[in-house]
Design a protein around this motif. Sequence first.
Motif, PDB file in Angstrom:
ATOM      1  N   HIS A 141      42.996  55.491  43.907  1.00 40.35           N
ATOM      2  CA  HIS A 141      41.675  55.804  43.378  1.00 40.35           C
ATOM      3  C   HIS A 141      41.698  55.593  41.870  1.00 40.35           C
ATOM      4  CE1 HIS A 141      43.976  59.646  43.509  1.00 40.35           C
ATOM      5  NE2 HIS A 141      43.490  59.794  42.294  1.00 40.35           N
ATOM      6  N   GLY A 142      40.542  55.742  41.242  1.00 46.29           N
ATOM      7  CA  GLY A 142      40.440  55.483  39.808  1.00 46.29           C
ATOM      8  C   GLY A 142      39.959  54.075  39.527  1.00 46.29           C
ATOM      9  N   LEU A 143      40.016  53.698  38.222  1.00 47.87           N
ATOM     10  CA  LEU A 143      39.468  52.408  37.774  1.00 47.87           C
ATOM     11  C   LEU A 143      40.122  51.230  38.484  1.00 47.87           C
ATOM     12  CD1 LEU A 143      37.695  50.730  35.925  1.00 47.87           C
ATOM     13  CD2 LEU A 143      39.436  50.955  34.137  1.00 47.87           C
ATOM     14  N   ARG A 144      41.449  51.245  38.617  1.00 47.10           N
ATOM     15  CA  ARG A 144      42.151  50.115  39.231  1.00 47.10           C
ATOM     16  C   ARG A 144      41.696  49.902  40.668  1.00 47.10           C
ATOM     17  NH1 ARG A 144      46.950  49.097  42.116  1.00 47.10           N
ATOM     18  NH2 ARG A 144      47.941  47.127  41.525  1.00 47.10           N
ATOM     19  N   ALA A 145      41.424  51.000  41.370  1.00 44.96           N
ATOM     20  CA  ALA A 145      41.044  50.895  42.775  1.00 44.96           C
ATOM     21  C   ALA A 145      39.627  50.375  42.963  1.00 44.96           C
ATOM     22  CB  ALA A 145      41.180  52.257  43.453  1.00 44.96           C
ATOM     23  N   SER A 146      38.844  50.318  41.879  1.00 42.27           N
ATOM     24  CA  SER A 146      37.446  49.913  42.013  1.00 42.27           C
ATOM     25  C   SER A 146      37.174  48.491  41.529  1.00 42.27           C
ATOM     26  CB  SER A 146      36.547  50.886  41.232  1.00 42.27           C
ATOM     27  OG  SER A 146      36.805  50.817  39.845  1.00 42.27           O
ATOM     28  N   ILE A 147      38.223  47.747  41.152  1.00 37.80           N
ATOM     29  CA  ILE A 147      37.993  46.436  40.555  1.00 37.80           C
ATOM     30  C   ILE A 147      37.384  45.433  41.533  1.00 37.80           C
ATOM     31  CG2 ILE A 147      39.803  46.689  38.815  1.00 37.80           C
ATOM     32  CD1 ILE A 147      41.626  44.995  40.542  1.00 37.80           C
ATOM     33  N   GLY A 148      37.596  45.638  42.813  1.00 42.36           N
ATOM     34  CA  GLY A 148      37.047  44.704  43.790  1.00 42.36           C
ATOM     35  C   GLY A 148      35.682  45.096  44.306  1.00 42.36           C
ATOM     36  N   ALA A 149      35.122  46.215  43.805  1.00 42.21           N
ATOM     37  CA  ALA A 149      33.897  46.755  44.391  1.00 42.21           C
ATOM     38  C   ALA A 149      32.691  45.838  44.194  1.00 42.21           C
ATOM     39  CB  ALA A 149      33.607  48.139  43.811  1.00 42.21           C
ATOM     40  N   ILE A 150      32.488  45.338  42.977  1.00 41.14           N
ATOM     41  CA  ILE A 150      31.285  44.550  42.705  1.00 41.14           C
ATOM     42  C   ILE A 150      31.297  43.207  43.443  1.00 41.14           C
ATOM     43  CG2 ILE A 150      30.045  43.293  40.889  1.00 41.14           C
ATOM     44  CD1 ILE A 150      30.420  45.671  39.102  1.00 41.14           C
ATOM     45  N   PRO A 151      32.377  42.406  43.386  1.00 37.36           N
ATOM     46  CA  PRO A 151      32.359  41.160  44.181  1.00 37.36           C
ATOM     47  C   PRO A 151      32.234  41.428  45.675  1.00 37.36           C
ATOM     48  CG  PRO A 151      34.535  41.535  43.215  1.00 37.36           C
ATOM     49  CD  PRO A 151      33.597  42.486  42.555  1.00 37.36           C
ATOM     50  N   LEU A 152      32.836  42.512  46.162  1.00 42.22           N
ATOM     51  CA  LEU A 152      32.707  42.876  47.565  1.00 42.22           C
ATOM     52  C   LEU A 152      31.259  43.176  47.914  1.00 42.22           C
ATOM     53  CD1 LEU A 152      33.694  43.850  50.364  1.00 42.22           C
ATOM     54  CD2 LEU A 152      34.254  46.031  49.292  1.00 42.22           C
ATOM     55  N   ALA A 153      30.598  43.967  47.070  1.00 40.85           N
ATOM     56  CA  ALA A 153      29.202  44.324  47.326  1.00 40.85           C
ATOM     57  C   ALA A 153      28.307  43.091  47.297  1.00 40.85           C
ATOM     58  CB  ALA A 153      28.724  45.342  46.286  1.00 40.85           C
ATOM     59  N   GLU A 154      28.573  42.176  46.385  1.00 38.70           N
ATOM     60  CA  GLU A 154      27.771  40.952  46.280  1.00 38.70           C
ATOM     61  C   GLU A 154      27.903  40.112  47.537  1.00 38.70           C
ATOM     62  OE1 GLU A 154      25.371  37.905  45.062  1.00 38.70           O
ATOM     63  OE2 GLU A 154      25.613  39.880  44.152  1.00 38.70           O
ATOM     64  N   THR A 155      29.120  39.944  48.013  1.00 39.36           N
ATOM     65  CA  THR A 155      29.351  39.154  49.236  1.00 39.36           C
ATOM     66  C   THR A 155      28.683  39.798  50.436  1.00 39.36           C
ATOM     67  OG1 THR A 155      31.456  38.319  48.390  1.00 39.36           O
ATOM     68  CG2 THR A 155      31.124  38.231  50.764  1.00 39.36           C
ATOM     69  N   PHE A 156      28.884  41.098  50.595  1.00 40.32           N
ATOM     70  CA  PHE A 156      28.319  41.815  51.744  1.00 40.32           C
ATOM     71  C   PHE A 156      26.798  41.726  51.753  1.00 40.32           C
ATOM     72  CE2 PHE A 156      26.691  45.623  53.817  1.00 40.32           C
ATOM     73  CZ  PHE A 156      27.445  45.682  54.979  1.00 40.32           C
TER      74      PHE A 156
END
Length: 574
Positions: free
Chosen positions: A201-216
């Motif tokens: 968890h934390g900042l490192r764990a969230s680095i893939g969130a935005i590209p993932l959300a865009e693709t989904f």
Amino acid sequence: MAEPKVKLALVVDDSPVQCEILSKLLQEEGYKVFTANDGARGVSAYINYQPDLVLMDINMPIMNGYEAARKIKSLSQKNSLCPLIFITSLDTEQAFIDSIDAGGDGILVRPFSPDVFKAKIKSIQRINDLYGQIKQLQLIQQKDAELAEQLMADVLESRNFGLDKIGMIKKPADLFSGDIHLSSLSPNGDVHVMLGDFTGHGLRASIGAIPLAETFSSMTKKGFSLAEIISQINQQLYHLLPRDLFLAASFVSISNHDQTACIFNAGLPDTYLFDEQGVIKHQIPSSHPPMGVLPRLLDDHVSTIVRVSLSDTLVLISDGIIEARNVTGEMFGTCRFENAAKQGIIQSNICDEVLVTINDFCQEMPQEDDISLIEIPCDFGQQTFALNEQESKVDIFSTSVSPPSKVTAAWQWELTLTGERLSQVNPIPMAMNQIQAMEGHAQHWQNVFTILTELYINALDHGVLKLNSQLKNSPDGFSQYFVERDHRLKTLNEGYLSLLLSYFPLQSGGRLNIVIKDSGNGFDVDKVRAQFLTSKDINNQLSGRGIQLVEQLSESLIYQENGTFAEVTYLWHV
């Protein structure tokens, strides 16, 4: 220009003479000085004045210097460093050890010269100044992180669909959550939902969130199937994330038209389907490694497809719920979760009931991992069709093509897929991209997407793959149908399917002709027509409903060549 802040000092000594001497030396260094004659008064003075420096004698009445220092240090940790120097006549190793243990930042043994005293004060003040600079930088970083977290949350939340109906628990263990909640509406009315849990968890764990959300979001809105979206996300995260970072996720697609839920669990705790009484109808465990671990999905991966009722509820959870611990180290576990979820369904508030139960169980224990839950009611996302049911329709089983239009098509788009390409390529998003690229975005294209999807699935499943739709009318056969469909697609090496779109602009709208042709054996048009005319419960019958839906949305649906050729005319007005 702001005046420099006046530095404050507190001298705690039971000797008035020592207080006066130390005060004078501190004043020469620019301090405003307060004094106290015992440890208890020293603690009170610290609370009142919040000094930048404390000088503390050791042997004092009421409360000695060690005890007073401990209390002051426990208070100063909430605000600033506040250096504390012991002033003593005890020149022993034990005095040094006890001073450090009590929280002292330095010790001066009497007698000492004014120059030595001032040098010690300057040294301690330099450390205090550096600490202040670090705290200021930390404050700036904290504000920047909070702003970044808020912007990220806004980006992700703004894309989500159905937030007024989908219940969520989002309780991060850190400022940045490694869990991600996504929901999006497909053009045909299906609702896609994902709960993901990045490593840690934390900042490192969230680095893939935005590209993932865009693709989904973008792939769902373009009409790609859930399987295609999952495959693309896996490839994207495999190339984007470092090898020790991956995404455990559960994906769900709910179709109200088919009354089904397609579920793919890759590394999360079981996904649950509850009925309205809180009884577990289905419990879907993880069947695949997390996203981003492998370069592509396993060849034998299969999604679980289940029948759902409008009163059912799907619940997705992260392992932060199951692994939450109490003061004895015991985990919350699946049984407590299931009982809390059942009570939540009965009380119509799963999220609150589960969260309260977790909090009561954990008490004051620090949260070790992000806690997330998504509650998805199966009664939303139902399609509303553009055409009124009372509008007259052309006979859907007409066996002759309507007279050709004298108007030349403004454009045509055609695609033919053969053999294994049918299992690799979904032509519907490609067709929709063509339509929207030529004619722009419009609400009525959702109906076109539904028509194309139903025609394509019928032609592929029942034409090329030769699947019997009657299997879907029983629970066991329903599951068997999709397992067999997946198997036949993976081994497909023959057959074809052609799609032709022709667009005709009209004075106040337009007309789209859709022709789809498959290599199958066709079906008995008259028999299906008779079923529609005689069935008293067509709405609860899954097989054959796609044709009825296309008829609702279209101006005309015409079958030829023993059902292997279908032509649809879709009209709209602006």
